[in-house]
Design a protein around this motif. Structure first.
Motif, PDB file in Angstrom:
ATOM      1  N   LEU A   1      -1.878   4.328  15.042  1.00  0.00           N
ATOM      2  CA  LEU A   1      -1.164   5.398  14.286  1.00  0.00           C
ATOM      3  C   LEU A   1       0.237   5.700  14.319  1.00  0.00           C
ATOM      4  CD1 LEU A   1      -4.497   7.513  13.838  1.00  0.00           C
ATOM      5  CD2 LEU A   1      -3.362   6.306  12.077  1.00  0.00           C
TER       6      LEU A   1
ATOM      7  N   ILE B   1       2.925   5.374  11.625  1.00  0.00           N
ATOM      8  CA  ILE B   1       3.720   6.754  11.286  1.00  0.00           C
ATOM      9  C   ILE B   1       4.336   7.228  12.623  1.00  0.00           C
ATOM     10  CG2 ILE B   1       2.727   7.448   9.088  1.00  0.00           C
ATOM     11  CD1 ILE B   1       0.605   9.300  10.575  1.00  0.00           C
TER      12      ILE B   1
ATOM     13  N   TYR C   1       3.291  -5.497   1.341  1.00  0.00           N
ATOM     14  CA  TYR C   1       4.742  -4.472   1.752  1.00  0.00           C
ATOM     15  C   TYR C   1       4.084  -3.336   2.633  1.00  0.00           C
ATOM     16  CZ  TYR C   1       3.125  -1.409  -1.964  1.00  0.00           C
ATOM     17  OH  TYR C   1       2.265  -0.534  -2.756  1.00  0.00           O
TER      18      TYR C   1
ATOM     19  N   TYR D   1       3.613   2.051   8.142  1.00  0.00           N
ATOM     20  CA  TYR D   1       3.470   2.014   6.866  1.00  0.00           C
ATOM     21  C   TYR D   1       4.424   2.303   6.028  1.00  0.00           C
ATOM     22  CZ  TYR D   1       0.879   3.881   2.884  1.00  0.00           C
ATOM     23  OH  TYR D   1       0.496   4.218   1.239  1.00  0.00           O
TER      24      TYR D   1
ATOM     25  N   SER E   1       5.047   3.133   1.489  1.00  0.00           N
ATOM     26  CA  SER E   1       4.310   3.077   0.187  1.00  0.00           C
ATOM     27  C   SER E   1       5.701   3.035  -0.903  1.00  0.00           C
ATOM     28  CB  SER E   1       3.830   4.441   0.175  1.00  0.00           C
ATOM     29  OG  SER E   1       4.944   5.591   0.025  1.00  0.00           O
ATOM     30  N   ILE E   2       5.100   2.728  -1.942  1.00  0.00           N
ATOM     31  CA  ILE E   2       6.165   2.446  -3.013  1.00  0.00           C
ATOM     32  C   ILE E   2       6.042   3.579  -4.068  1.00  0.00           C
ATOM     33  CG2 ILE E   2       6.969   0.878  -5.015  1.00  0.00           C
ATOM     34  CD1 ILE E   2       6.659  -1.363  -3.251  1.00  0.00           C
ATOM     35  N   SER E   3       6.976   4.408  -4.254  1.00  0.00           N
ATOM     36  CA  SER E   3       6.457   5.402  -5.324  1.00  0.00           C
ATOM     37  C   SER E   3       7.176   5.261  -6.879  1.00  0.00           C
ATOM     38  CB  SER E   3       7.264   6.674  -4.720  1.00  0.00           C
ATOM     39  OG  SER E   3       8.735   6.674  -4.537  1.00  0.00           O
TER      40      SER E   3
ATOM     41  N   TYR F   1       7.375   6.781   6.616  1.00  0.00           N
ATOM     42  CA  TYR F   1       6.721   8.217   7.062  1.00  0.00           C
ATOM     43  C   TYR F   1       6.676   8.415   8.584  1.00  0.00           C
ATOM     44  CZ  TYR F   1       4.786   7.898   2.417  1.00  0.00           C
ATOM     45  OH  TYR F   1       4.599   7.782   1.052  1.00  0.00           O
TER      46      TYR F   1
ATOM     47  N   LYS G   1     -11.346   1.314   9.298  1.00  0.00           N
ATOM     48  CA  LYS G   1      -9.955   1.155   8.356  1.00  0.00           C
ATOM     49  C   LYS G   1      -8.960   0.912   9.323  1.00  0.00           C
ATOM     50  CE  LYS G   1      -7.437   3.665   4.674  1.00  0.00           C
ATOM     51  NZ  LYS G   1      -7.355   4.554   3.771  1.00  0.00           N
TER      52      LYS G   1
ATOM     53  N   LEU H   1      -2.958  12.732   8.258  1.00  0.00           N
ATOM     54  CA  LEU H   1      -1.635  12.619   7.638  1.00  0.00           C
ATOM     55  C   LEU H   1      -1.538  11.382   6.759  1.00  0.00           C
ATOM     56  CD1 LEU H   1       0.974  13.647  10.228  1.00  0.00           C
ATOM     57  CD2 LEU H   1       0.553  14.943   8.283  1.00  0.00           C
ATOM     58  N   PHE H   2      -1.939  10.107   7.867  1.00  0.00           N
ATOM     59  CA  PHE H   2      -1.862   8.788   7.305  1.00  0.00           C
ATOM     60  C   PHE H   2      -2.561   8.773   5.848  1.00  0.00           C
ATOM     61  CE2 PHE H   2      -3.903   4.666   7.183  1.00  0.00           C
ATOM     62  CZ  PHE H   2      -2.925   4.099   6.570  1.00  0.00           C
ATOM     63  N   GLU H   3      -3.832   9.270   5.641  1.00  0.00           N
ATOM     64  CA  GLU H   3      -4.652   9.202   4.526  1.00  0.00           C
ATOM     65  C   GLU H   3      -3.827   9.937   3.474  1.00  0.00           C
ATOM     66  OE1 GLU H   3      -7.381   6.868   4.364  1.00  0.00           O
ATOM     67  OE2 GLU H   3      -8.421   8.505   3.437  1.00  0.00           O
TER      68      GLU H   3
ATOM     69  N   PHE I   1      -0.697  10.094   3.090  1.00  0.00           N
ATOM     70  CA  PHE I   1       0.639   9.515   2.763  1.00  0.00           C
ATOM     71  C   PHE I   1       0.052   8.232   2.035  1.00  0.00           C
ATOM     72  CE2 PHE I   1       2.794  10.776   7.073  1.00  0.00           C
ATOM     73  CZ  PHE I   1       3.164  11.860   6.405  1.00  0.00           C
ATOM     74  N   THR I   2      -0.992   7.770   2.153  1.00  0.00           N
ATOM     75  CA  THR I   2      -1.575   6.529   1.494  1.00  0.00           C
ATOM     76  C   THR I   2      -1.742   6.692  -0.219  1.00  0.00           C
ATOM     77  OG1 THR I   2      -3.866   6.778   2.170  1.00  0.00           O
ATOM     78  CG2 THR I   2      -2.482   5.317   3.432  1.00  0.00           C
TER      79      THR I   2
ATOM     80  N   GLU J   1      -0.044   8.485  -1.658  1.00  0.00           N
ATOM     81  CA  GLU J   1       1.615   8.626  -2.421  1.00  0.00           C
ATOM     82  C   GLU J   1       1.960   7.225  -2.894  1.00  0.00           C
ATOM     83  OE1 GLU J   1       4.290  10.324   0.062  1.00  0.00           O
ATOM     84  OE2 GLU J   1       3.223  12.418   0.386  1.00  0.00           O
ATOM     85  N   ASP J   2       1.184   6.101  -2.559  1.00  0.00           N
ATOM     86  CA  ASP J   2       1.665   4.754  -2.774  1.00  0.00           C
ATOM     87  C   ASP J   2       1.072   4.745  -4.393  1.00  0.00           C
ATOM     88  OD1 ASP J   2       2.485   2.210  -2.402  1.00  0.00           O
ATOM     89  OD2 ASP J   2       0.523   1.562  -2.718  1.00  0.00           O
TER      90      ASP J   2
END
Lengths: 205, 190
Positions: A81, A85, A144, A151, A153-155, A175, A197, B86-88, B90-91, B93-94
Motif C-alpha cells: 500500500l 499510495i 497503466y 497506483y 488512475s485516468i480521469s 495519489y 486484492k 483510501l486506495f479503494e 481512489f480506484t 476515480e479511474d
C-alpha cells in the motif's frame, strides 16, 4: 368508638413478646432492604461486567483471527500500500513513476503538465499525450494502473485512431496518503477479499 | 370539674387486647419466618453474584492481557485498513476507459457494417463523443438504421448525432459524429 387505654395495652399479657417480635421484624426488614439493594447493585454491575466480558471475548476472537490471518504478512501488505499510495510525495517519485510506466508499456512519456484544477493534497493530475502502434497503446491502457510501481488512475481520455498509429490525450493522476492522525480503538477486521486484492496487485507492481 | 359520660365509647377489655396480641404475634411470627427465608435467599444470591463477578473480572483481565499482546499487530491492521480504504476510494476515480471502449467497439462490430472508429473521448461523467467513418453512403444509412433499432438496448443514457460530414478528397468517406452518455459499466478487474 373504641377508646385505647395505653396503660392496659402495655400491661396486657404478651405485650413484651409482641414488642420483641415487632423489633425483630423491623431488624429483619432493614436487613432485607439492605440485601435487596446490594443484590440489585451487584446484579447491575454483574450485567455491565458480563457485557464487557462478552465484548472483550469477541475482540479476543477477532484479534486471534487477525493474528492467524495477518501476523506474518501485514507488513508486506502495508509495504504494498505504501508503494501504491506513498505517504510522502515528491518530484523524484513522480519522475520515477513515469519512467517506470514508460519502460513497462513501451510508450514514451515526455511532455506533461500539471492539471492544477484537479490537483489536491492527496493527488496530482497530469495532462499529456501519448502515441504509438495500436497494440502498444492498448497495452498501455491495460497496464497503466500498476505498471509504474504505484497506483495511477485516468480521469479523462481522448483517442484518435489511425491504421498505423493511435494517439491518446489523457489526464493521469498519482495519489499519496498522509498518515492517519487518529487510530481507531476498536478491533478492526481485514477480510479475505482485501487480502486477495492486495496480493494480486503486489504481483503487478 | 364536671365529668361527662360518653355513652358511645367502648373500652377494650384486657382479654380482647390479649386476643389481638395473639393475632399480631402470629402475623409477626409468619413475617419473621418469611423475612429470614428471604434474607437467606438474598444472601445466597449475593454470594453467587459476588463469585460470578470475581470470575468475570478474572476473565476480563485475561482477555485484556491477551489482546494487549497484539497491540503492534492492531496498529499495523489499523494502518492497513486506513490506507486500503483510501486506495479503494481512489480506484473509484479511474475512468475504466477500456471497458467503455470495448463496449462501443463490440456494439459497432455487432452491426456487421463496415465502420471505422476514428475518435473516442470519455470524461469522468461518462460523457462520450465518438466519430465513425464509412466508406460509402449506404453503410452510413444502414448504420443509422441499426442505431435507431439497437441503441435503446445499449448501455447509453442518450445518443445524439452531432454532425454528419462528407470528405471528397481522395476516396469518398462519410463521417458521423455522436455524443452520448454511458450508464456506469462495473468492472470487477483490479
Amino acid at each position: 368508638m373504641t377508646q385505647f387505654n395505653f396503660k392496659e395495652m402495655f400491661k396486657a399479657r404478651g405485650f413484651k413478646q409482641l414488642l420483641l417480635l415487632g423489633t425483630l421484624n423491623l431488624v429483619l426488614i432493614a436487613l432485607f432492604s439492605y440485601l435487596a439493594i446490594r443484590v440489585y447493585e451487584n446484579y447491575s454491575s454483574y450485567t455491565v461486567l458480563n457485557t464487557q466480558k462478552e465484548s472483550l471475548k469477541q475482540n479476543a476472537l477477532l484479534v486471534k483471527n487477525n493474528a492467524d490471518l495477518l501476523q506474518d504478512s501485514i507488513l508486506s501488505y502495508n509495504n504494498t500500500l505504501e508503494r501504491l499510495i506513498p505517504t510522502e510525495e515528491n518530484y523524484f517519485r513522480i519522475i520515477s513513476a513515469f519512467e517506470n510506466l514508460s519502460a513497462q508499456t513501451g510508450i514514451p512519456i515526455n511532455d506533461y503538465s500539471i492539471n492544477i484544477d484537479q490537483t489536491t493534497d492527496s493527488k496530482i493530475t497530469f495532462d499529456f499525450s501519448i502515441e504509438g502502434a495500436p497494440l502498444a497503446i492498448e497495452k498501455f491502457f491495460n497496464t497503466y494502473k500498476y505498471a509504474s510501481g504505484r497506483y495511477i488512475s485516468i480521469s479523462q481520455v481522448s483517442f484518435s485512431f489511425d491504421e498505423e498509429k493511435t494517439t491518446a490525450s489523457l489526464s493521469l493522476t498519482l495519489y499519496n496518503s498522509p498518515k492517519a492522525t487518529t487510530q481507531s480503538t476498536d478491533i478492526q477486521i481485514v477480510n479475505k477479499n482485501q487480502i486477495e486484492k492486495i496480493e494480486e496487485i503486489a504481483t503487478l507492481l | 370539674m364536671k365529668k361527662r359520660i360518653n355513652l358511645f365509647s367502648q373500652r377494650i377489655a384486657p382479654k380482647k387486647i390479649v386476643n389481638y396480641y395473639k393475632v399480631l404475634k402470629k402475623i409477626f411470627s409468619f413475617l419473621i419466618i418469611f423475612l429470614i427465608i428471604s434474607n437467606l435467599a438474598l444472601s445466597g444470591v449475593l454470594f453467587i453474584l459476588d463469585n460470578h463477578k470475581k470470575n468475570i473480572n478474572k476473565n476480563i483481565l485475561s482477555f485484556q492481557s491477551y489482546i494487549s499482546q497484539f497491540d503492534n499487530l492492531a496498529s499495523d491492521i489499523s494502518s492497513f485498513i486506513y490506507r486500503y480504504n483510501l486506495f479503494e476510494g481512489f480506484t473509484q476515480e479511474d475512468l475504466n476507459s477500456n471497458a467503455y471502449l470495448s463496449y462501443l467497439t463490440d456494439f459497432l462490430n455487432n452491426s456487421r457494417i463496415t465502420v471505422e472508429l476514428k475518435n473516442f473521448s470519455l470524461n469522468t461523467n461518462k460523457e462520450t463523443s465518438f466519430s465513425l467513418e464509412f466508406l460509402n453512403y449506404e453503410d452510413a444509412i444502414l448504420f443509422t438504421q441499426y442505431l435507431e433499432k439497437e441503441s435503446g438496448k445499449a448501455n447509453l443514457e442518450f445518443l445524439k448525432l452531432d454532425s454528419f460530414s462528407l470528405d471528397f478528397s481522395g476516396s469518398d468517406t462519410y463521417s458521423l459524429n455522436f455524443s452520448t452518455k454511458f450508464e456506469r459499466i462495473t468492472n470487477d478487474s483490479i
